[in-house]
Design a protein around this motif. Structure first.
Motif, PDB file in Angstrom:
ATOM      1  N   GLU A  90       2.857   7.159 -37.655  1.00 51.16           N
ATOM      2  CA  GLU A  90       1.733   8.039 -37.361  1.00 51.16           C
ATOM      3  C   GLU A  90       0.403   7.377 -37.686  1.00 51.16           C
ATOM      4  N   ASP A  91       0.365   6.593 -38.770  1.00 52.30           N
ATOM      5  CA  ASP A  91      -0.862   5.878 -39.123  1.00 52.30           C
ATOM      6  C   ASP A  91      -1.169   4.782 -38.112  1.00 52.30           C
ATOM      7  N   THR A  92      -0.118   4.095 -37.636  1.00 53.36           N
ATOM      8  CA  THR A  92      -0.310   3.056 -36.623  1.00 53.36           C
ATOM      9  C   THR A  92      -0.883   3.653 -35.345  1.00 53.36           C
ATOM     10  N   ALA A  93      -0.351   4.804 -34.931  1.00 52.59           N
ATOM     11  CA  ALA A  93      -0.876   5.479 -33.738  1.00 52.59           C
ATOM     12  C   ALA A  93      -2.323   5.900 -33.951  1.00 52.59           C
ATOM     13  N   GLY A  94      -2.637   6.380 -35.143  1.00 50.83           N
ATOM     14  CA  GLY A  94      -4.012   6.760 -35.437  1.00 50.83           C
ATOM     15  C   GLY A  94      -4.960   5.579 -35.365  1.00 50.83           C
ATOM     16  N   ASP A  95      -4.500   4.418 -35.833  1.00 51.91           N
ATOM     17  CA  ASP A  95      -5.331   3.210 -35.760  1.00 51.91           C
ATOM     18  C   ASP A  95      -5.591   2.801 -34.299  1.00 51.91           C
ATOM     19  N   ILE A  96      -4.577   2.954 -33.454  1.00 51.57           N
ATOM     20  CA  ILE A  96      -4.744   2.639 -32.036  1.00 51.57           C
ATOM     21  C   ILE A  96      -5.770   3.572 -31.392  1.00 51.57           C
ATOM     22  N   ILE A  97      -5.694   4.849 -31.716  1.00 56.39           N
ATOM     23  CA  ILE A  97      -6.672   5.810 -31.194  1.00 56.39           C
ATOM     24  C   ILE A  97      -8.077   5.434 -31.656  1.00 56.39           C
ATOM     25  N   ASP A  98      -8.222   5.070 -32.933  1.00 54.59           N
ATOM     26  CA  ASP A  98      -9.541   4.670 -33.451  1.00 54.59           C
ATOM     27  C   ASP A  98     -10.072   3.441 -32.716  1.00 54.59           C
ATOM     28  N   GLU A  99      -9.171   2.488 -32.426  1.00 52.19           N
ATOM     29  CA  GLU A  99      -9.597   1.280 -31.719  1.00 52.19           C
ATOM     30  C   GLU A  99     -10.068   1.601 -30.307  1.00 52.19           C
ATOM     31  N   LEU A 100      -9.374   2.503 -29.633  1.00 49.38           N
ATOM     32  CA  LEU A 100      -9.777   2.902 -28.278  1.00 49.38           C
ATOM     33  C   LEU A 100     -11.083   3.696 -28.296  1.00 49.38           C
ATOM     34  N   ILE A 101     -11.318   4.428 -29.370  1.00 53.24           N
ATOM     35  CA  ILE A 101     -12.598   5.135 -29.514  1.00 53.24           C
ATOM     36  C   ILE A 101     -13.736   4.118 -29.690  1.00 53.24           C
ATOM     37  N   CYS A 102     -13.495   3.105 -30.504  1.00 52.72           N
ATOM     38  CA  CYS A 102     -14.515   2.063 -30.711  1.00 52.72           C
ATOM     39  C   CYS A 102     -14.841   1.334 -29.414  1.00 52.72           C
ATOM     40  N   LEU A 103     -13.835   1.197 -28.539  1.00 53.30           N
ATOM     41  CA  LEU A 103     -14.031   0.540 -27.251  1.00 53.30           C
ATOM     42  C   LEU A 103     -14.603   1.488 -26.202  1.00 53.30           C
ATOM     43  N   GLU A 104     -14.851   2.745 -26.599  1.00 44.77           N
ATOM     44  CA  GLU A 104     -15.403   3.790 -25.726  1.00 44.77           C
ATOM     45  C   GLU A 104     -14.457   4.157 -24.591  1.00 44.77           C
ATOM     46  N   MET A 105     -13.176   3.844 -24.756  1.00 45.40           N
ATOM     47  CA  MET A 105     -12.178   4.305 -23.806  1.00 45.40           C
ATOM     48  C   MET A 105     -11.827   5.775 -24.072  1.00 45.40           C
ATOM     49  N   LEU A 106     -11.876   6.161 -25.330  1.00 43.40           N
ATOM     50  CA  LEU A 106     -11.673   7.542 -25.735  1.00 43.40           C
ATOM     51  C   LEU A 106     -12.908   8.009 -26.478  1.00 43.40           C
ATOM     52  N   ARG A 107     -13.078   9.319 -26.539  1.00 41.26           N
ATOM     53  CA  ARG A 107     -14.087   9.883 -27.424  1.00 41.26           C
ATOM     54  C   ARG A 107     -13.454  11.031 -28.202  1.00 41.26           C
ATOM     55  N   GLU A 108     -14.018  11.327 -29.340  1.00 36.44           N
ATOM     56  CA  GLU A 108     -13.454  12.309 -30.250  1.00 36.44           C
ATOM     57  C   GLU A 108     -14.546  13.276 -30.688  1.00 36.44           C
ATOM     58  N   GLU A 109     -14.208  14.550 -30.700  1.00 33.77           N
ATOM     59  CA  GLU A 109     -15.114  15.570 -31.199  1.00 33.77           C
ATOM     60  C   GLU A 109     -14.390  16.368 -32.268  1.00 33.77           C
ATOM     61  N   SER A 110     -15.039  16.540 -33.395  1.00 35.81           N
ATOM     62  CA  SER A 110     -14.435  17.252 -34.522  1.00 35.81           C
ATOM     63  C   SER A 110     -15.180  18.554 -34.753  1.00 35.81           C
ATOM     64  N   TYR A 111     -14.504  19.656 -34.532  1.00 34.83           N
ATOM     65  CA  TYR A 111     -15.035  20.967 -34.878  1.00 34.83           C
ATOM     66  C   TYR A 111     -13.904  21.704 -35.583  1.00 34.83           C
ATOM     67  N   PHE A 112     -13.626  21.278 -36.814  1.00 33.74           N
ATOM     68  CA  PHE A 112     -12.534  21.788 -37.633  1.00 33.74           C
ATOM     69  C   PHE A 112     -11.180  21.280 -37.144  1.00 33.74           C
ATOM     70  N   GLU A 113     -11.092  20.852 -35.899  1.00 32.68           N
ATOM     71  CA  GLU A 113      -9.944  20.121 -35.411  1.00 32.68           C
ATOM     72  C   GLU A 113     -10.475  18.956 -34.602  1.00 32.68           C
ATOM     73  N   SER A 114      -9.787  17.831 -34.718  1.00 30.69           N
ATOM     74  CA  SER A 114     -10.224  16.638 -34.007  1.00 30.69           C
ATOM     75  C   SER A 114      -9.628  16.641 -32.610  1.00 30.69           C
ATOM     76  N   MET A 115     -10.493  16.778 -31.585  1.00 30.37           N
ATOM     77  CA  MET A 115     -10.053  16.833 -30.197  1.00 30.37           C
ATOM     78  C   MET A 115     -10.395  15.518 -29.499  1.00 30.37           C
ATOM     79  N   LEU A 116      -9.490  15.072 -28.628  1.00 28.60           N
ATOM     80  CA  LEU A 116      -9.659  13.803 -27.924  1.00 28.60           C
ATOM     81  C   LEU A 116      -9.957  14.025 -26.446  1.00 28.60           C
TER      82      LEU A 116
END
Length: 523
Positions: A90-116
Motif C-alpha cells: 500500500e505504501d509503494t502504491a502511494g509513492d507511485i501516486i505521489d510521483e504521478l502527482i509531481c509529474l502533473e499526470m494526476l492531481r489530488e484534492e483534500s477535503y477531509f478525504e483525499s480525492m484523485l
C-alpha cells in the motif's frame, strides 16, 4: 451503453478504447499543440510500472473521482504493485501516486478525504478512439477493463472476453438532475459470475442477493458491493482465497458468514450497514485469525471482538462501532497493542440517540496515529489528545462538549483537517477560539452546530494555513466572523444547509469579508 477500455495498442504503444458513450470521457476543449507534445513526451518516457499504473488509474477515474485509498487497493488487486520484502504494498502504491502527482499526470484534492483526478492532457495526448467493430476484434485475446452503467444487456460474447476489472452500476438517469436505481437481474449476476479471469468486481446499485456462483471467481482480489439491498453473503464467498479487499457498504447486511475466515489473504475489510443506524456489521468469532488485515472498518464491537483485536498486529486503519462500557476496557487494551495503527475511529453505540463514548482516559493511543475520529458524547477532551504530535486529521462528532476544544486542538503542530460536527455546545465562538499562530498547519475546517449563533471575531494571525472553511447545518448562524477577510490563504468557503440570512448577507453587506475567496459554494 457499455464502455470498455483496454490498456495498450501493441502496434502504436498508445492506449485506446471502444464503444464510446454519447458523452465522451474527456473534454473537447482544444489544448495547445506544444503542451500536448510535451505531455505526450513525458508520458512516453515513463517507466513501465508508472505507465501501467497511470493507464489503470485513468480507467478508474474516467467517469468517477475516487478516494485515494480505494485507488491504492485497486492497484494492488490488479497486480500492478509488486510485493517486496520489508515493504508494504500500500505504501509503494502511494509513492507511485505521489510521483504521478509531481509529474502533473494526476492531481489530488483534500477535503477531509483525499480525492484523485487525472489530468485532461492524458486523454487528449495518450489515447486514440477506435470503432466498435475494431475494438471487439482487437480485444478478443487482450485484458479488458469494463465500465457498465444502466444495467444494460451484456453483449453475447461477454463471457469469452478476458475481463480483468468490471465496474457495474445499476443507476440510470431519471431526469437531467437525478438518477434512479434498477435491480441487477439474476441472469445478469450469473453472467458476471462466469468471468473466469476477473480480478476486480465492483457493483454499485440495487441487488437483493448474490448467487452462489460468486464462489467460482477464484482469482478475484477485490469485491465491492455498494448501496445494494443484500441481507447476506453466500457461503461460497469462502472460496475466494485470493481476495484482498471486501467492501460491503450501505447495504442491509448485518452479519458476515463464518466462511469469511477462510480468506487468509484478506487485507482490507470495509463494512457499513444502512446510513440511518450505522451500527456496524457483526463478524464471526475467529476474526483474529485474519492476521494479514491492514484495514478493519465498520465492525460492530462486542467483548469477543475486542479481545481478538489484539492479534491483528498489521492493522493500520481501524473503525469500530457500538463502543460501550461493556467492553471498553478490553477494546482499549487491544488498541494499545496495535503499534502500526495510523487511523482510528471510535463510534459510540446508537450514536443517532446521542449516546456518550465511554471514558477515554484509559486509552493509550498507538505511537504512529495520524487520523482520529470520535463520535459520541464526551465529558471533556482526553488529556492524551494534546500529546499526539503526528495527528493530521481529527473529527469530533456529536461530542456536545461544554468546554472549548480549541484550547487544546489549536496547538497540535501537524493538524491539517478538523471536523467539529455538533462537537461544542456554545452559542458564541469568541476570538479565543484561535489565537494568533493557532492551528499552524490547518488547511480544512468544517463546523456543524445546532447551537452556534455567532462567531464574533478571527484574530489577525490565526489559521495561517487555512484553505477551506465549511459551515454545515448551522441553522442559527447569521453572520460570518469579522476578520475572515484577513485570511489570505483561504480558497474556498462553503455554506451548506445554513440560515438563509447567512447566504444572503455573504452576497451583500458582508461581501467585503469574503470577496478575496475564489470559490464560494452555497447550497
Amino acid at each position: 451503453m457499455p464502455l470498455f477500455f483496454f490498456n495498450r495498442n501493441s502496434d502504436t504503444g498508445e492506449g485506446f478504447f471502444g464503444e464510446m458513450p454519447a458523452e465522451k470521457a474527456f473534454s473537447d476543449d482544444p489544448i495547445p499543440t506544444g503542451e500536448t507534445s510535451s505531455y505526450k513526451s513525458t508520458y512516453e518516457s515513463l517507466p513501465h510500472h508508472l505507465k501501467s499504473c497511470l493507464d489503470y488509474i485513468y480507467i478508474l477515474l474516467n467517469n468517477f473521482y475516487w478516494e485515494r485509498r480505494k485507488v491504492v487497493r485497486l492497484l494492488l488487486a490488479q497486480g500492478l504493485i509488486q510485493e517486496k520484502p520489508g515493504e508494504i504494498m500500500e505504501d509503494t502504491a502511494g509513492d507511485i501516486i505521489d510521483e504521478l502527482i509531481c509529474l502533473e499526470m494526476l492531481r489530488e484534492e483534500s477535503y477531509f478525504e483525499s480525492m484523485l483526478y487525472v489530468s485532461k492532457f492524458y486523454g487528449k495526448s495518450c489515447l486514440i478512439e477506435v470503432e466498435e467493430h475494431d475494438f471487439v476484434a482487437k480485444a478478443a485475446n487482450s485484458p479488458i477493463h469494463g465500465l457498465i452503467s444502466n444495467n444494460e444487456v451484456l453483449p453475447p460474447n461477454f463471457k469469452n472476453l478476458l475481463i480483468r476489472s468490471l465496474f457495474a452500476s445499476s443507476l440510470r438517469s431519471a431526469s437531467c438532475y437525478s438518477y434512479e436505481s434498477v435491480h441487477f437481474s439474476q441472469a445478469y449476476l450469473q453472467t458476471v459470475c462466469a468471468l473466469q479471469f476477473i480480478l476486480v468486481l465492483d457493483l454499485y446499485g440495487n441487488s437483493e442477493y448474490l448467487p452462489d456462483e460468486l464462489g467460482n471467481l477464484v482469482h478475484l482480489r477485490y469485491l465491492g458491493l455498494r448501496y445494494t439491498h443484500i441481507k447476506k453473503l453466500p457461503h461460497t464467498v469462502g472460496n475466494l482465497q485470493n481476495l484482498q479487499t471486501l467492501e460491503v457498504t450501505y447495504t442491509k447486511l448485518r452479519h458476515l458468514p463464518v466462511e469469511i475466515l477462510n480468506i487468509k489473504q484478506l487485507r482490507h475489510l470495509l463494512l457499513n450497514d444502512c446510513k440511518i443506524h450505522n451500527d456496524g456489521i457483526r463478524v464471526p468469532r475467529g476474526i483474529g485469525t485474519l492476521v494479514n488485515l491492514h484495514t478493519c472498518a465498520g465492525v460492530y464491537v462486542d467483548a469477543g471482538f475486542a479481545i481478538e483485536l489484539s492479534t491483528l498486529t498489521h492493522l493500520r486503519n481501524l473503525d469500530v462501532r457500538n463502543v460501550s462500557e461493556d467492553h471498553a476496557s478490553e477494546l482499549f487494551v487491544s488498541i494499545c497493542k496495535l503499534e502500526n495503527l495510523v487511523s482510528l475511529s471510535l463510534n459510540a453505540e446508537r450514536t443517532y440517540l446521542g449516546t456518550p463514548l465511554p471514558e477515554l482516559e484509559a486509552l493509550c493511543p498507538p505511537p504512529h496515529l495520524q487520523e482520529l475520529s470520535l463520535r459520541g458524547g464526551l465529558f471533556e477532551i482526553p488529556n492524551w489528545l494534546a500529546s499526539i504530535e503526528n495527528l493530521t486529521s481529527l473529527e469530533l462528532r456529536d461530542s456536545n462538549l461544554l468546554e472549548n476544544p480549541s484550547s487544546v486542538l489549536q496547538f497540535l503542530p501537524k493538524l491539517k483537517h478538523l471536523v467539529l460536527d455538533n462537537a461544542y455546545k456554545a452559542k458564541i465562538i469568541s476570538k479565543e477560539f484561535c489565537e494568533a499562530g493557532g492551528y499552524p498547519e490547518l488547511e480544512t475546517l468544517l463546523i456543524s452546530s445546532r447551537d452556534l449563533v455567532e462567531w464574533t471575531e478571527i484574530v489577525n494571525g490565526a489559521f495561517p494555513s487555512l484553505k477551506r472553511l465549511k459551515f454545515q447545518s448551522c441553522h442559527n448562524l447569521r453572520f460570518l466572523p469579522e476578520g475572515l477577510q484577513q485570511l489570505t490563504t483561504i480558497q474556498e468557503l462553503c455554506l451548506f444547509d445554513s440560515h438563509g440570512d447567512l447566504a444572503r448577507r455573504s452576497k451583500g453587506a458582508e461581501n467585503y469579508k469574503i470577496k478575496h475567496i475564489s470559490n464560494l459554494r452555497i447550497y
